[in-house]
Design a protein around this motif. Structure first.
Motif, short mmCIF file in Angstrom:
data_model
loop_
_atom_site.label_atom_id
_atom_site.label_comp_id
_atom_site.label_asym_id
_atom_site.label_seq_id
_atom_site.Cartn_x
_atom_site.Cartn_y
_atom_site.Cartn_z
N PRO A 141 0.81 -1.23 0.00
CA PRO A 141 0.00 0.00 0.00
C PRO A 141 0.84 1.27 0.00
O PRO A 141 0.32 2.35 -0.29
N ASP A 142 2.13 1.16 0.32
CA ASP A 142 3.00 2.34 0.31
C ASP A 142 3.60 2.63 -1.06
O ASP A 142 4.40 3.57 -1.20
N LEU A 143 3.25 1.83 -2.06
CA LEU A 143 3.76 2.06 -3.41
C LEU A 143 3.29 3.40 -3.96
O LEU A 143 2.15 3.81 -3.72
N ALA A 189 -8.51 -13.66 4.06
CA ALA A 189 -8.24 -12.29 4.50
C ALA A 189 -8.81 -11.28 3.51
O ALA A 189 -9.39 -10.26 3.91
N GLN A 190 -8.65 -11.56 2.23
CA GLN A 190 -9.15 -10.63 1.21
C GLN A 190 -10.67 -10.60 1.20
O GLN A 190 -11.27 -9.54 0.98
N GLU A 198 -3.76 -6.65 5.04
CA GLU A 198 -3.71 -7.59 3.91
C GLU A 198 -2.28 -7.76 3.42
O GLU A 198 -1.83 -8.88 3.13
N TRP A 199 -1.53 -6.66 3.30
CA TRP A 199 -0.17 -6.72 2.79
C TRP A 199 0.75 -7.48 3.75
O TRP A 199 1.56 -8.31 3.33
N ALA A 231 0.00 -11.14 3.47
CA ALA A 231 0.52 -11.68 2.22
C ALA A 231 2.04 -11.84 2.28
O ALA A 231 2.60 -12.84 1.81
N GLU A 232 2.73 -10.85 2.82
CA GLU A 232 4.19 -10.94 2.95
C GLU A 232 4.60 -12.11 3.82
O GLU A 232 5.53 -12.87 3.48
N ALA A 233 3.92 -12.27 4.95
CA ALA A 233 4.26 -13.37 5.86
C ALA A 233 3.99 -14.73 5.19
O ALA A 233 4.77 -15.67 5.33
#
Length: 326
Positions: A18-20, A162-163, A193-194, A197-199
């Protein structure tokens, strides 16, 4: 008891950081929808450009060779002296004029072709450089996006859950009408969510790094310890997803209560109309009494006409002569 049908299998979608920046986010989206137009690796500028220049380059070389040949060729020129000069003049002069005109045309054409070839080379090389720049940027952004293909089956299922919870919250009426903390949801849910997904991507990477056929008891013991640690990590992610689903369920309940309240208000606001409509019943009763009175009068008239008709029939019988028998 009627058995409930099984719920459809959830499908996970790509998750982006989300920081993109918006520019990088758009690049990732376009690359995801049209991967053939966005190569993941760099290519040689020369080898990317050369195929487009082969035919134009051969044409320019052909023009240059033609200009040189028509300038150096002397066989077609007429003989100024000697026997047969009249025949040579008759044949040679038209050929000379033809080749001179061709030579002049080629002298103009091949430099123009060379300039066009250079412009084409510059254009295609620029495109190759731009594509390489885009490919490098996509490589840099690779870790800022989690694709479903990056995850194993367990991880994909958790991400899809989650989504689904996130979507349920963000599409609810209480969220859209800002009856709950909409601003916080818009920031916190994509972040949750991010991170999930990363984990899950890291979990999948560690699982895939395990040897498929461990050799020796020490390796098996170490692998068992490793798997227990990974399972504990996955359980932690699962609890996080479950908490997100609980929040979504609570929002759904609030949504149901809000819609129920709306329906009650609609019914309450319409109660005056119902009372007005009910008041018409009294007018209907009066109308029925009036119609019944009219019906009675019509029946009396009909009875009077019946008596008069019977009297007329009797008078007609008396007045008519009795037929004689033969």
């Amino acid at each position: 008891m009627k058995k409930r049908p099984p719920s459809p299998r959830l499908a996970a979608i790509a998750v982006r950081d989300p920081d993109l920046a918006e520019k990088d986010r758009g690049l990732l989206v376009r690359a995801e929808h049209d991967p053939l137009s966005y190569p993941r690796g760099e290519v040689s500028v020369w080898w990317a450009t050369a195929p487009y220049l082969l035919r134009p380059g051969a044409a320019v070389v052909g023009l240059g060779v033609g200009a040189w040949v028509t300038r150096e060729a002397e066989w077609y020129r007429p003989s100024p002296h000697g026997a047969g000069s009249t025949m040579n003049d008759a044949f040679g002069r038209p050929m000379q004029e033809l080749f001179d005109g061709l030579h002049s045309a080629l002298l103009i054409a091949w430099p123009i072709g060379a300039v066009v070839l250079v412009l084409m080379a510059w254009l295609y090389a620029g495109n190759a450089v731009s594509r390489n720049k885009t490919a490098r940027r996509l490589t840099e952004l690779k870790d800022r996006c989690v694709q479903p293909s990056d995850l194993n089956d367990d991880a994909r299922t958790l991400l899809a859950r989650a989504q689904q919870a996130k979507k349920s919250v963000l599409t609810s009426a209480v969220h859209c009408l800002d009856l709950i903390d909409r601003q916080h949801n818009d920031v916190a849910l994509p972040r949750q969510e991010w991170e999930i997904a990363e984990a899950l991507r890291e979990y999948t990477r560690l699982v895939k790094a395990e040897p498929s056929n461990p050799k020796g008891g020490k390796v098996a013991a170490l692998l068992d310890t490793r798997r227990r640690a990974l399972r504990a990590s996955l359980d932690g992610i699962t609890r996080r997803v479950s908490a997100l689903e609980s929040y979504a369920d609570q929002v759904a309940q609030a949504d149901d209560r809000y819609r129920e309240l709306q329906q009650i208000q609609v019914l309450t606001d319409g109660s005056d109309d119902v009372l007005d409509f009910l008041a018409r019943t009294a007018r209907d009763d009066l109308a029925v009494a009036e119609i019944e009175g009219m019906t009675g009068k019509a029946a009396a008239v009909a009875d009077a006409f019946t008596v008069a008709l019977e009297s007329a029939k009797e008078a007609a019988v008396v007045a008519l002569p009795t037929p004689k028998t033969a």
